[in-house]
Write an enzyme that holds these catalytic residues in place. Structure first.
Site, short mmCIF file in Angstrom:
data_model
loop_
_atom_site.label_atom_id
_atom_site.label_comp_id
_atom_site.label_asym_id
_atom_site.label_seq_id
_atom_site.Cartn_x
_atom_site.Cartn_y
_atom_site.Cartn_z
CE1 TYR A 105 4.59 0.32 4.72
CE2 TYR A 105 4.29 -1.10 6.62
CZ TYR A 105 3.83 -0.09 5.79
OH TYR A 105 2.63 0.52 6.06
CG ASP B 248 -12.15 -35.83 3.89
OD1 ASP B 248 -12.25 -34.67 4.39
OD2 ASP B 248 -11.27 -36.63 4.23
CG HIS C 235 0.21 0.16 10.31
ND1 HIS C 235 1.50 -0.16 10.67
CD2 HIS C 235 0.24 0.29 8.95
CE1 HIS C 235 2.25 -0.22 9.57
NE2 HIS C 235 1.52 0.06 8.53
P1 FAD Z 1 -11.74 0.77 2.87
O1 FAD Z 1 -10.80 1.40 1.95
O2 FAD Z 1 -11.72 1.22 4.28
O3 FAD Z 1 -13.15 0.94 2.25
C1 FAD Z 1 -14.34 0.68 2.96
C2 FAD Z 1 -15.33 1.71 2.58
O4 FAD Z 1 -16.58 1.38 3.16
C3 FAD Z 1 -14.95 3.07 3.11
O5 FAD Z 1 -14.78 3.96 2.04
C4 FAD Z 1 -16.10 3.45 4.02
O6 FAD Z 1 -16.40 4.82 3.98
C5 FAD Z 1 -17.22 2.59 3.49
N1 FAD Z 1 -18.24 2.31 4.50
C6 FAD Z 1 -18.05 1.84 5.73
N2 FAD Z 1 -19.20 1.72 6.40
C7 FAD Z 1 -20.16 2.17 5.55
C8 FAD Z 1 -21.56 2.31 5.66
N3 FAD Z 1 -22.23 2.00 6.78
N4 FAD Z 1 -22.24 2.79 4.59
C9 FAD Z 1 -21.60 3.13 3.45
N5 FAD Z 1 -20.27 3.03 3.31
C10 FAD Z 1 -19.56 2.53 4.34
N6 FAD Z 1 -2.26 -2.72 2.37
C11 FAD Z 1 -1.40 -3.15 1.43
O7 FAD Z 1 -1.72 -4.06 0.69
N7 FAD Z 1 -0.17 -2.59 1.29
C12 FAD Z 1 0.24 -1.58 2.09
O8 FAD Z 1 1.35 -1.08 1.94
C13 FAD Z 1 -0.62 -1.11 3.08
N8 FAD Z 1 -0.24 -0.14 3.91
C14 FAD Z 1 -1.09 0.35 4.84
C15 FAD Z 1 -0.68 1.39 5.65
C16 FAD Z 1 -1.53 1.92 6.58
C17 FAD Z 1 -1.07 3.05 7.43
C18 FAD Z 1 -2.83 1.37 6.73
C19 FAD Z 1 -3.77 1.91 7.74
C20 FAD Z 1 -3.24 0.32 5.94
C21 FAD Z 1 -2.38 -0.21 4.98
N9 FAD Z 1 -2.76 -1.27 4.17
C22 FAD Z 1 -1.90 -1.70 3.19
C23 FAD Z 1 -4.06 -1.93 4.31
C24 FAD Z 1 -5.06 -1.43 3.28
O9 FAD Z 1 -5.04 -0.05 3.25
C25 FAD Z 1 -6.47 -1.89 3.59
O10 FAD Z 1 -6.48 -3.22 3.98
C26 FAD Z 1 -7.38 -1.72 2.38
O11 FAD Z 1 -7.29 -0.43 1.88
C27 FAD Z 1 -8.82 -2.03 2.75
O12 FAD Z 1 -9.64 -1.77 1.64
P2 FAD Z 1 -11.22 -1.85 1.77
O13 FAD Z 1 -11.79 -1.51 0.47
O14 FAD Z 1 -11.57 -3.15 2.37
O15 FAD Z 1 -11.57 -0.81 2.92
#
Ligand code: FAD
Length: 823
Positions: A256, A548, A222
């Site tokens: 946005y 239910d 994105h």
């Molecule tokens: P992540 O932050 O990706 O964390 C997952 C973690 O798991 C990572 O650190 C990764 O290294 C770790 N991991 C993965 N696999 C393994 C493994 N095998 N072993 C150990 N560690 C592992 N959301 C909003 O609410 N508002 C916004 O304005 C917004 N803007 C966005 C703009 C952009 C450009 C993008 C890309 C996203 C945006 N989002 C926004 C969405 C939001 O950033 C994500 O949905 C959110 O940060 C996800 O959080 P998370 O903790 O689930 O994932």
């Protein structure tokens, strides 16, 4: 407390650790593949806009909690939430209307908002182009989450409380034994655990694959850009990267905006979907920085061109600016836009919390922590339950297509009845061809094709008596609706109609432990009447309604169970498996027989005569809720006398190979009685007239049986069922709110659901379901209202900013109740 491993230290994993430790769990390890200071997942670059208003109450509750938590999460006098407010602008008349609808949701979910004129928008946000903006929605409590900072503060706080963090440690496998999780594998060795929760964001698919669990999310890139410095944004006293202006949404162009100090940040959803395979990103390097992280792909400027043109139009100051930085950032999309939260269906102790926005992160973490520590969450989780998807919806091609569609539509104006265009025809009844011949207009639900109404019935419109004639609807509620439903309702109430009930889930629950299991899971004594099916409820520990069900005991150890959702199947199957493990000689098996069988609802006052004409006395003479297995014209069937429309009749089931023959048989026999095929639109209206509730809307885990008006389904003499302790002593009288039926005074204003309801000038509840009640020729709606709102009370429903007068009415509606029966 159990040994817990959380995979991923993004905004979800760190919040979950915090929520668990604050509830007293003290053996928690968070394992992160990247460096803790900046793990490199989606959170590491998230601009953090938090717009709380959502059509889903659950999602809005999550967002509200995130706001309150991040406001209280502070260091050096600075919190993790910059509450600049939110402004959503309309540049088209359709959007202006949509903002009114959205304001309705906000009011329903108790989020304060104001509709703004163009002038008011400009006053709040002077950089807007006056000629473009028709109006806006202002949400004063929205703002910016400082997500990366929140992660660091949560790591510090939870570390102090005893949580262990291991960084640069990729989880390479999940260990398990005998259906239980036992730990995880990393390059540095194993870590034992009884509970493993994947908070791996868009890497969730890879973690799921380690335990044979298809995760229905698609990582998509994105676009997000930053402009160079702008004089217009240079304000004194603004923190570095800070913001004073409200966060801004321009959904007509999929855009946005936020401030980053004196620069603009712009996000865009209008470009082509760009799917990514997380596994292709390789290992997270030791060094991650703002520009270089696995979740950040190279910017493709050509995809942003339309966004830049539209931005310069909306915000003329940008005409002097240029884009200095841009990237294609990766995060998760799902087939229905909801997060994925829940437990593996067959591996106990393995949970996921993925596809979660920063906006909902703390709320999701709280709900999951409640679920883990108490067995139920305060907020209903049906909209984000991993188990809400049917197997066919987990197919990679389905997930890919629908998640991309969800990306494309993320800011679109979507009608609540709008059917998915593709993929379609994935699941059809055995008599689908007959439904097609009758001109069925299908909607898709859980990949099933369900007739809404039948064009073949259009010719009967001319015969419709005056008191059954539908009224004209406003343009919005007329979409995806046909007056033909009135014919189908009329015929059901006065003659006989056939309904395709095949998509409703049916289970076979059998084994020596089956009776005890179902007694444990339901609120009624399901073995009291051996020849009668029981309509009953399943509750969670807190007394909230999980579903239910209709239970028919076919043999001592074999039950036919009708459920209404895949989450109910998941719950019953999981409990059966656990009980069978604990007491192997009292095993129970659960089989989903929906696809292998078919179901026809035959309802109407002439249904018994028709059945007699078919020489099927064992069906025709069934008592209320009675059931029998018999042959009808040589077709083996199971018939239960129950009704979803409040008319005499049966649900008749047969195995799939006989489905078409059964349809033909009933259809031919029904001709002498004026039979019609009828669709879901008529069924919804008829069931509401009778006071029947739908699980998922009229009752959820946030409601108890008494509030839902289903207290009679809780057997006061029964003990030991799940939720029994919680509901002991409760009654309809003791509930502070109750589901009430409203009839619309003007006789024509049809609402569609989720609208706020006002009493004495205050918003006191919201509409759960709504329909036009053909039998009384008035629109009706259900709403949870405070106990003091009594029968006859005057209320108002807000629909697109307009107040519609309605009256609280006793149910079932009097003129409907006479000769009709309850399910
Ligand atoms: P992540 O932050 O990706 O964390 C997952 C973690 O798991 C990572 O650190 C990764 O290294 C770790 N991991 C993965 N696999 C393994 C493994 N095998 N072993 C150990 N560690 C592992 N959301 C909003 O609410 N508002 C916004 O304005 C917004 N803007 C966005 C703009 C952009 C450009 C993008 C890309 C996203 C945006 N989002 C926004 C969405 C939001 O950033 C994500 O949905 C959110 O940060 C996800 O959080 P998370 O903790 O689930 O994932």
């Amino acid at each position: 407390s159990p040994r817990v491993v959380i995979i991923g230290a993004g905004i979800v994993g760190t919040n979950l650790a915090d929520e668990l430790v604050s509830r007293g769990w003290d053996d928690i390890t968070v394992v992160e593949q990247g460096p803790l200071v900046m793990p490199g997942g989606s959170t590491s670059h998230a601009p953090g806009l938090v717009f709380q208003t959502n059509s889903s109450k659950t999602m809005s509750e999550f967002a509200k909690y995130t706001v309150s938590k991040f406001l209280s999460l502070e260091k050096d006098g600075q919190s993790c939430f910059n509450q600049v407010g939110g402004l959503e602008v309309a540049t088209t008349p359709e959007r202006l209307e949509e903002l009114k609808r959205k304001r309705g949701w906000a009011t329903s979910w108790k989020i304060e908002t104001q509709l703004f004129t163009t002038d008011e928008c400009l006053e709040l946000y002077p950089l807007l182009d006056r000629d473009s903006v028709l109006g806006g929605l202002h949400i004063p409590t929205d703002g910016l989450a400082l997500a990366a900072r929140a992660v660091q503060l949560l790591i510090a706080r939870t570390t102090k409380a005893g949580v262990r963090y291991l960084d640069m440690t990729p989880v390479t496998d999940v260990e398990r034994s005998n259906g239980y999780v036992t730990g995880i594998t990393t390059p540095n060795g194993s870590i034992a655990a009884n509970i493993v929760i994947s908070c791996a964001g868009f890497w969730g698919v890879e973690i799921g694959a380690m335990v044979g669990l298809p995760i229905p999310l698609l990582p998509l890139a994105h676009q997000y850009v930053k402009t160079g410095s702008l004089q217009a944004l240079a304000a004194p006293k603004k923190p570095v990267n800070g913001a004073n202006l409200p966060i801004l949404r321009h959904q007509d162009q999929d855009l946005y905006y936020r401030e980053h100090g004196d620069r603009y940040g712009i996000g865009y959803y209008g470009h082509r979907p760009m799917p990514v395979v997380a596994a292709s990103l390789g290992l997270t390097p030791k060094h991650v920085d703002e520009k270089d992280m696995p979740s950040r792909l190279d910017f493709t400027p050509e995809d942003f061109e339309p966004a830049w043109e539209a931005s310069k139009k909306l915000l003329p100051v940008l005409r002097e600016a240029e884009i200095t930085d841009g990237f294609n950032g990766i995060f998760s999309f799902t087939p229905d836009g909801g997060p994925i939260v829940g437990q593996h269906p067959t591996l106990d102790g393995f949970y996921v919390a993925e596809a979660v926005w920063v906006t909902h992160s703390a709320g999701v973490a709280k709900a999951l922590a409640e679920l883990l520590t108490t067995g139920c969450s305060e907020v209903d989780l049906a909209d984000c339950d991993l188990a809400r998807f049917e197997e066919v919806q987990l197919a990679p091609a389905y997930v890919s297509e629908t998640s991309q569609q969800n990306f494309v539509e993320v800011y679109d104006i979507l009608h609540p009845m709008q059917p998915r265009e593709s993929p379609r025809n994935l699941r059809v009844s055995p008599f689908h061809v007959r439904l097609q011949e009758l001109g069925a207009v299908f909607v898709e639900s859980r990949a099933w094709e369900r007739p809404q109404w039948f064009e073949a019935n259009a010719e009967l419109l001319q015969d419709l008596p005056a008191q059954w004639r539908p009224v004209s609807r406003d343009a919005w509620s007329a979409r995806f609706h046909s007056p033909i439903s009135a014919v189908e309702a009329w015929k059901t109430r006065t003659a006989v109609a056939m309904y395709d009930m095949t998509p409703l889930k049916r289970l076979e629950v059998f084994g020596p432990g089956a009776a005890d299991l179902l007694q444990k899971l339901t609120t009624s004594d399901i073995s009291k009447h051996p020849d009668q099916a029981t309509y009953t409820l399943m509750l969670d520990n807190g007394g909230g309604i999980l579903g239910d069900v209709i239970v028919a005991r076919l043999e001592a150890h074999s039950f036919h169970v009708g459920v209404f959702s895949p989450t109910a199947l998941d719950y019953i199957s999981r409990t059966a498996r656990q009980h069978s493990k604990q007491t192997p000689n009292q095993w129970t098996q659960v089989r989903d027989i929906t696809g292998g069988t078919s179901s026809i609802g035959l309802w109407g006052p002439l249904a018994p005569s028709m059945m007699n004409a078919l020489h099927a006395p064992s069906i025709a003479n069934l008592a209320h809720h009675g059931f029998c297995r018999t042959f009808t014209a040589g077709i083996p069937v199971l018939a239960i006398r129950l009704s979803h429309v409040g008319e005499l009749g049966w649900e008749i089931y047969t195995s799939a190979e006989f489905g078409l023959r059964l349809w033909n048989l009933l259809w031919d026999a029904g001709q002498a009685y004026g039979i019609v095929a009828a669709g879901r639109a008529a069924l919804n209206a008829l069931r509401m007239e009778k006071g029947f509730r739908d699980w998922g809307t009229d009752m959820t885990s946030e409601h108890d049986a008494f509030e839902a008006g289903l207290g009679h389904l809780v057997d006061v003499g029964k003990e030991g069922f799940v939720g029994a302790v919680a509901v002991k002593g409760r009654s309809e009288g003791s509930s502070s709110r109750r589901l009430r039926t409203l009839t619309v005074d003007d006789g024509r204003s049809v609402v569609l659901g989720k609208e706020p309801v006002f009493y004495d000038g205050r918003a006191v509840g919201y509409v759960t379901s709504a329909a036009f009640a053909y039998t009384i020729r008035k629109p009706i709606a259900y709403a949870y209202l405070p106990g003091e709102v009594v029968d006859g009370a005057a209320v108002e429903i807000e629909y697109f900013g307009r107040r519609i007068r309605a009256t609280v009415t006793d149910e079932p509606l009097k003129s409907v109740s006479a000769r009709k029966e309850r399910p």
